[in-house]
Design a protein around this motif. Structure first.
Motif, PDB file in Angstrom:
ATOM      1  N   ALA A  50      22.264   6.871 -21.485  1.00 14.45           N
ATOM      2  CA  ALA A  50      21.889   8.053 -22.270  1.00 14.45           C
ATOM      3  C   ALA A  50      20.470   8.505 -21.931  1.00 14.45           C
ATOM      4  N   VAL A  51      19.567   7.548 -21.796  1.00  9.56           N
ATOM      5  CA  VAL A  51      18.186   7.890 -21.420  1.00  9.56           C
ATOM      6  C   VAL A  51      18.168   8.483 -20.011  1.00  9.56           C
ATOM      7  N   ILE A  53      20.599  10.027 -18.476  1.00  8.45           N
ATOM      8  CA  ILE A  53      21.217  11.356 -18.513  1.00  8.45           C
ATOM      9  C   ILE A  53      20.254  12.376 -19.110  1.00  8.45           C
ATOM     10  N   ALA A  54      19.580  11.996 -20.200  1.00 10.82           N
ATOM     11  CA  ALA A  54      18.646  12.915 -20.873  1.00 10.82           C
ATOM     12  C   ALA A  54      17.470  13.293 -19.976  1.00 10.82           C
ATOM     13  N   THR A  55      17.036  12.367 -19.140  1.00 11.23           N
ATOM     14  CA  THR A  55      15.903  12.648 -18.259  1.00 11.23           C
ATOM     15  C   THR A  55      16.328  13.261 -16.926  1.00 11.23           C
TER      16      THR A  55
END
Length: 106
Positions: A50-51, A53-55
């Motif tokens: 998730a981190v 993907i978010a970045t």
């Protein structure tokens, strides 16, 4: 061919489970501890994803082998299944390595 990647993961997991059952390495020796280790490891790696993907570090590539079902943007259905398989494989491999003759911690 949609679904071939998921099928490969599941066939591989079945092979690891067969070894686990035969030698009573992880889930067939201590099911609760194995489930906890796999669940915690999978959750940690999903947060990591998730981190990423978010970045913008992780993106979903195009592949005909995927089913095409996304749980979130850039997170295909196969990803948590693969991560759970990876964690289970790690636990089984760790327990197998502990049984080697030169392993000190048994």
């Amino acid at each position: 061919m949609p679904g071939v990647y998921l099928a490969a993961i599941l066939v591989s997991a079945a092979g690891v489970a067969a070894l686990d059952r035969r030698f009573r390495l992880a889930a067939f020796r201590s099911p609760r501890r194995t489930l906890l280790a796999v669940a915690v490891g999978t959750a940690f790696l999903l947060v990591w994803d998730a981190v990423g993907i978010a970045t913008g570090v992780f993106v979903k590539g195009g592949s005909d082998a995927l089913l095409g079902i996304d749980l979130a943007p850039h997170l295909p259905l196969e990803e948590p299944v693969f991560l759970a398989f990876l964690c289970y494989l790690a636990v089984v491999a760790w327990q197998a390595a502990r049984r080697l003759p030169f392993a000190e911690d048994r």
